[in-house]
Scaffold this active site. Structure first.
Site, PDB file in Angstrom:
ATOM      1  N   GLU A 159      26.012 -34.278  64.247  1.00  0.00           N
ATOM      2  CA  GLU A 159      25.107 -35.354  64.662  1.00  0.00           C
ATOM      3  C   GLU A 159      25.104 -35.594  66.169  1.00  0.00           C
ATOM      4  O   GLU A 159      25.540 -36.651  66.662  1.00  0.00           O
ATOM      5  CB  GLU A 159      25.445 -36.657  63.938  1.00  0.00           C
ATOM      6  N   GLU A 203      23.578 -34.409  54.571  1.00  0.00           N
ATOM      7  CA  GLU A 203      24.309 -35.554  54.011  1.00  0.00           C
ATOM      8  C   GLU A 203      23.297 -36.477  53.349  1.00  0.00           C
ATOM      9  O   GLU A 203      22.383 -36.968  54.017  1.00  0.00           O
ATOM     10  CB  GLU A 203      25.047 -36.316  55.112  1.00  0.00           C
TER      11      GLU A 203
HETATM   12  C1  GAL Z   1      27.096 -39.653  59.131  1.00  0.00           C
HETATM   13  C2  GAL Z   1      28.237 -38.739  59.556  1.00  0.00           C
HETATM   14  C3  GAL Z   1      29.307 -38.640  58.508  1.00  0.00           C
HETATM   15  C4  GAL Z   1      29.637 -40.007  57.972  1.00  0.00           C
HETATM   16  C5  GAL Z   1      28.394 -40.641  57.432  1.00  0.00           C
HETATM   17  C6  GAL Z   1      28.623 -42.010  56.825  1.00  0.00           C
HETATM   18  O1  GAL Z   1      26.455 -40.188  60.233  1.00  0.00           O
HETATM   19  O2  GAL Z   1      27.778 -37.450  59.875  1.00  0.00           O
HETATM   20  O3  GAL Z   1      30.456 -38.051  59.068  1.00  0.00           O
HETATM   21  O4  GAL Z   1      30.158 -40.770  59.024  1.00  0.00           O
HETATM   22  O5  GAL Z   1      27.475 -40.783  58.466  1.00  0.00           O
HETATM   23  O6  GAL Z   1      27.431 -42.572  56.359  1.00  0.00           O
END
Ligand code: GAL
Length: 631
Positions: A144, A315
């Site tokens: 990110e 994710e």
């Molecule tokens: C994203 C990140 C993850 C985790 C997640 C939680 O921004 O890549 O590592 O922190 O959010 O929602």
């Protein structure tokens, strides 16, 4: 294409005896991909040069033997503590001049060459060890970029880099003074090493100076990523991916994407709704457990373009998150709906974050597919449902939409530097256009300026601050109608006022006489319904006036292409969409509130973001439901 599902996993958080069972349960749930490793630097190299990759080898082996394909993350978003001791000046510095400390993540400055060399080193070692592993089927570089406000850094490394960048771009200091208009307020320089970063000035810095610094900062993200790409290309044939975030716009994602094979992004619909969509309080309450009906789709379409057609959700929110102002649970069905919406927009893989909820650290309140205790959480059931449906659904094939929206990162920076009114937000302007078409059941592709516009019946180009040669050529060659404005072609590339104003817009006859920015509570009514808000331009034109304010000022004008002189509210957008749809023969639909439609060559999908069931075209769509119809 046969889409697949995956999950993010942190073997370093769990006893090794548990890995095989976790892997077995992942496979049982229908998952085929697992992403690991992206924050594990302190366990891979506890002391400088002391490498402990053995556990990672065993983890990859365990997951791979169970039948999972591994995405291996490079750990460069979390430099360990010793790294900061070794390179104390690698930490980023905020606009107030404060050093951003160790103790969370992303604590590095993109300009720090010593840290970039450390990244090359660890990535070389990882690439040599795992580049040919039969189980490592993709790599994720860093994590990110830009998240937690980390693109801009006002460090001494950034200052050195920026001065060199200016020397390279402008050649001589006189050219820079001219380009920036530094005669204003006696800001002229006589050498590049007199230039400072544009923070901590007494009052506003020169917008040209700030835009140049933003361009420089974006270029550093591209260079940082490229350094790892160069290393990995020699050591692996597996595709290289980065996971972008929602509404992070401080660097040019298209430029980073050109070096990678696949774009991915991290989709947290409920977190985003309360944290960054900018929805009214009413809308926040209506969609509290579903997320905004258009925000994820906008990013799916954006990142499909950044990935040159290949993209994933790396994710996917599986339950309540921990980081938004409030963290509700998704309505039953929403995890399935979000997954299908991504697939409908072309995701090759949707990977849930994370496998098991972790009991320690910053994210102990963040849901996983399993609870803390390892028992199935609701997200796992819904992921399993999608896995079953996917095996029955056949190939999912994308086509080109009829409408393109031009999205320009440099315009985000330009209008952040000089909004001229606190509610002028370029992202929000583009998003308002996008969602108006989605409300009407029309799919929109998102493209960068200069991309080919062949085959689009309509091209929307709100707010593109300056049209470079490539963008102009693409607009000139567009087969369909281009809708420019507001604020299109309003600036030179160096952030001065363009002359004529606007400049470079083909197929419209418009001169902007003056502009107004307006508080939200002062909308300008338009004849026939709807209002212009936030931004209104007084224009002169010899083109036909298609819509005007009640006072008679032109709002939408044009014959071949069109110019929009203000920022439409939703009601006015709906009228504009109806007008344009008729002009180019789009099938404009009236969908119930919260229902969204996506038609692609292989399927028709209906999504209900509403909390109650909805009826459309003779079909009932349950609350949080998805209808999938092969075509
Ligand atoms: C994203 C990140 C993850 C985790 C997640 C939680 O921004 O890549 O590592 O922190 O959010 O929602």
């Amino acid at each position: 294409m046969k889409p697949e599902l995956g999950v993010c996993y942190y073997p370093e958080h769990w006893p090794e005896e548990q890995w095989a069972d976790d892997a077995r349960r992942m496979v049982e749930a229908g998952l085929t991909w697992v992403r690991i490793g992206e924050f594990a630097w302190s366990r891979l190299e506890p002391k400088p040069g002391e490498l402990t990759f053995d556990w990672l080898s065993r983890a990859i082996e365990t997951l791979g033997v169970a039948g999972l394909k591994v995405v291996l993350g490079t750990p460069t978003a979390t430099p360990p503590r010793w790294m900061v001791d070794k390179h104390p000046d690698m930490l980023a510095v905020d606009a107030e001049g404060r050093v951003r400390k160790f103790g969370s993540r992303r604590h590095y400055c993109f300009s720090h060459q010593g840290y970039i060399a450390e990244c090359r080193r660890i990535v070389t070692l990882l690439g040599k060890t795992f580049g040919e592993s039969p189980h490592v089927a993709a790599w994720q570089i860093d994590n990110e970029y830009g998240c937690h406000d980390t693109t801009l850094s006002y460090s001494s490394a950034a200052l050195d880099g920026f001065r060199d960048w200016c020397a390279e771009r402008y050649g001589d200091i006189g050219a820079l003074n001219d380009a920036w208009g530094n005669v204003f307020w006696s800001m002229e320089y006589s050498a590049f090493d007199q230039i400072e970063l544009p923070n901590l000035t007494v009052t506003e810095p020169n917008p040209a100076h700030v835009l140049a610094f933003r361009r420089y900062s974006s270029d550093q993200v591209v260079a940082f990523n490229r350094a790892q790409v160069e290393v990995l290309r020699d050591l692996t044939e597996a595709p290289l991916i980065h996971n972008y975030m929602g509404k992070i716009t401080d660097f040019d994602h298209f430029a980073v994407g050109k070096d990678l094979d696949i774009a991915s992004w991290d989709s947290y619909p409920l977190g985003f709704l309360l944290d960054r969509v900018g929805a009214s309080e009413d809308r926040q309450l209506r969609y509290l457990r579903q997320g905004d009906p258009d925000f994820q789709a906008f990013h799916h379409d954006l990142y499909r373009s950044v990935g040159k057609g290949r993209w994933w959700v790396m994710e996917q929110q599986p339950g309540p998150v921990n980081w938004a102002p409030h963290n509700p649970a998704p309505l039953p069905g929403m995890v399935r709906l979000w997954t299908w919406e991504a697939i409908a927009h072309g995701a090759e893989v949707v990977s849930y974050f994370r496998w098991r909820q972790v009991p320690f650290g910053q994210e102990q309140m963040h849901a996983g597919l399993l609870g803390h205790d390892g028992r199935d959480a609701r997200g796992l059931k819904e992921a399993g449902e999608v896995a079953g449906e996917l095996s029955a659904c056949g190939s999912v094939e994308q086509g080109r939409a009829s409408v393109a929206l031009v999205f320009d990162y440099a315009s985000v920076w330009a209008w952040t530097v000089q909004p001229q009114g606190e509610s002028f937000d370029y992202f929000a302007l583009c998003f308002s256009a996008y969602r108006a078409f989605r409300r009407a059941g029309v799919s929109v592709d998102i493209v960068e300026p200069g991309a080919s516009l062949d085959g689009y019946a309509l091209v929307l180009a709100p707010g593109v601050f300056s049209l470079g040669d490539e963008a102009r050529a693409a607009f000139d060659d567009a087969e369909g109608i281009v809708v420019y404005g507001p604020r299109c072609g309003a600036k030179t590339d160096e952030m001065s006022i363009a002359l004529p104003l606007p400049a470079g817009l083909s197929g419209v006859d418009v001169r902007v006489s003056f502009v107004e920015s307006l508080p939200g509570a002062a909308p300008v009514p338009v004849r026939g319904g709807g209002t212009v808000r936030h931004w209104a331009e007084a224009i002169e034109t010899d083109d036909p006036v298609l819509m005007a304010t009640e006072a008679g000022a032109p709002v939408l004008v044009g014959e071949r292409n069109l110019y929009l002189s203000g920022w439409p509210d939703d009601a006015l957008w709906d009228r504009i969409v109806a007008h344009l749809g008729e002009a180019v023969g789009l099938d404009i639909k009236t969908l119930p509130e919260g229902v969204r439609l996506r038609e692609i060559p292989s399927h028709r999908f209906l999504f209900n973001y509403g909390a109650g069931s909805a009826l459309w075209d003779g079909e009932e769509i349950p609350a949080a439901g998805v209808l999938i119809r092969p075509l």
